[in-house]
Scaffold this active site. Structure first.
Site, mmCIF file in Angstrom:
data_model
loop_
_atom_site.group_PDB
_atom_site.id
_atom_site.type_symbol
_atom_site.label_atom_id
_atom_site.label_comp_id
_atom_site.label_asym_id
_atom_site.label_seq_id
_atom_site.Cartn_x
_atom_site.Cartn_y
_atom_site.Cartn_z
ATOM 1 N N LYS A 52 0.847 -1.204 0.000
ATOM 2 C CA LYS A 52 0.000 0.000 0.000
ATOM 3 C C LYS A 52 0.882 1.254 0.000
ATOM 4 C CE LYS A 52 -3.788 -2.491 2.158
ATOM 5 N NZ LYS A 52 -4.497 -2.885 3.382
ATOM 6 N N GLN A 96 -4.273 -1.832 9.631
ATOM 7 C CA GLN A 96 -4.223 -3.138 8.986
ATOM 8 C C GLN A 96 -4.817 -4.211 9.906
ATOM 9 O OE1 GLN A 96 -3.192 -3.648 5.737
ATOM 10 N NE2 GLN A 96 -3.952 -5.728 6.014
ATOM 11 N N ASP A 119 -10.757 2.886 4.390
ATOM 12 C CA ASP A 119 -11.048 1.452 4.274
ATOM 13 C C ASP A 119 -12.561 1.214 4.200
ATOM 14 O OD1 ASP A 119 -8.991 -0.323 3.873
ATOM 15 O OD2 ASP A 119 -8.440 -0.496 5.990
#
Ligand code: NAP
Length: 291
Positions: A52, A96, A119
């Protein structure tokens, strides 16, 4: 049979993002900025976060990686999130997953400022998605929608079967495919571990999305001839002959399923790359809404 190549589709999305970022810089503005928090040293999570960050660099975005120890207290993680919420130079925040046992994922998700929720896991983002309002779409289903768009896959009126109902993949995927969108308007069936006779549903699918996390679970006899098959699964399967000691497997037995399909995503090189494209697009959208 067409391979829905994530390298090709994600490169197209990233090229567009790169040009948009160059235009911002040329106008004297700062670039969008993504902050990622990584807790512990889980191998797969390390790989995802590194990718990412690398992709942010590729399109000209700024990025920050905050690393916390595996045994970090929940309160310390929540403070780190708050610091990023308060930082005017940060547009998007991701933590994460999965997180260690001492930390509530739900609390963490809800701690992120919805304006920076790239997200798309915050209940506020999910509520908007369900109501068809503009929102951050969870990156994996968003990436799949971008892939359907890139390859101009006709979805209107098709029967889509989604295997898996997680908050990050299966459920938002089912919502998007059933929405009144250019690449939605499917009739959607959502299956899970309590679905009886799963194969009977799968064989009716014009579009089959496998997101259950069971390597090579979907076999050729579960797939309708000419179906579009989207393989979301990523599982590390031990293999002593592989350089790293494991191979990445999808949820679909690709070799036997692919010849039966009209189009299929490979693993690796399919949905995983599109997930990053979705995340980057959300980050630009967060930036645009905040500046
Ligand atoms: P998850 O939270 O474990 O959810 C799995 C879902 O599959 C659950 O809804 C579960 O049903 C269902 N399921 C499990 N076994 C089943 C079976 N035998 N038959 C029917 N349904 C079954 O997983 P996830 O986070 O959604 O991830 C799914 C897979 O996608 C994993 O391999 C993950 O690594 C991968 N993934 C890939 C990307 C990417 O970028 N490509 C991104 C995210 C995830 P219940 O609800 O009844 O338990």
């Amino acid at each position: 049979m067409m391979v829905l190549d994530g390298k090709i589709a994600s490169a197209a999305v990233k090229e567009q993002l790169k040009q948009q970022t160059e235009q911002l810089r040329a106008a004297g503005k700062r670039a969008p900025h993504l902050a990622a928090i990584l807790v512990g040293t889980n191998g797969a999570s390390e790989t995802y976060v590194a990718s990412k960050v690398r992709n942010c660099e590729e399109v000209g975005f700024g990025s920050t990686l905050v690393r916390l120890e595996e045994n970090v207290a929940e309160s310390a993680l929540l403070e780190a999130i708050q610091a990023l919420n308060d930082d005017p130079g940060v547009d998007g925040i991701l933590v994460q997953l999965p997180l260690p046992k001492q930390i509530s994922e739900q609390k963490v998700i809800e701690a992120i400022n919805p304006a920076k929720d790239v997200d798309g896991f915050h209940p506020s983002s999910v509520g908007k998605l369900v109501q068809g309002l503009p929102s951050f779409i969870p990156a994996t289903p968003y990436g799949i929608m971008l892939m359907l768009e890139h390859f101009n896959i006709d979805t209107k009126g098709k029967h889509a079967v989604v295997i898996g109902r997680s908050n990050i993949v299966g459920r938002p995927m089912s919502i998007l495919l059933s929405s009144n969108l250019a690449y939605g308007n499917c009739t959607v069936t959502i299956c899970h571990s309590h679905t009886k006779n799963l194969a009977a549903f799968c064989t009716q699918a014009d579009i089959l999305v496998a997101a259950l996390g069971r390597p090579e679970f979907v076999k050729a006899d579960m797939v309708k001839p000419g179906a579009i098959v989207i393989d979301v699964g990523i599982t590390r399967v031990e293999d002593a002959t592989a350089k790293k000691g494991f191979r990445i497997k999808g949820d679909v037995a690709y070799a036997e399923v692919a010849p039966k399909t009209a189009a299929i995503t490979p693993v690796p090189g399919g949905v995983g790359l599109m997930t990053i494209a979705g995340l980057l697009k959300n980050t630009l959208a967060a930036y645009q809404a905040r500046t």
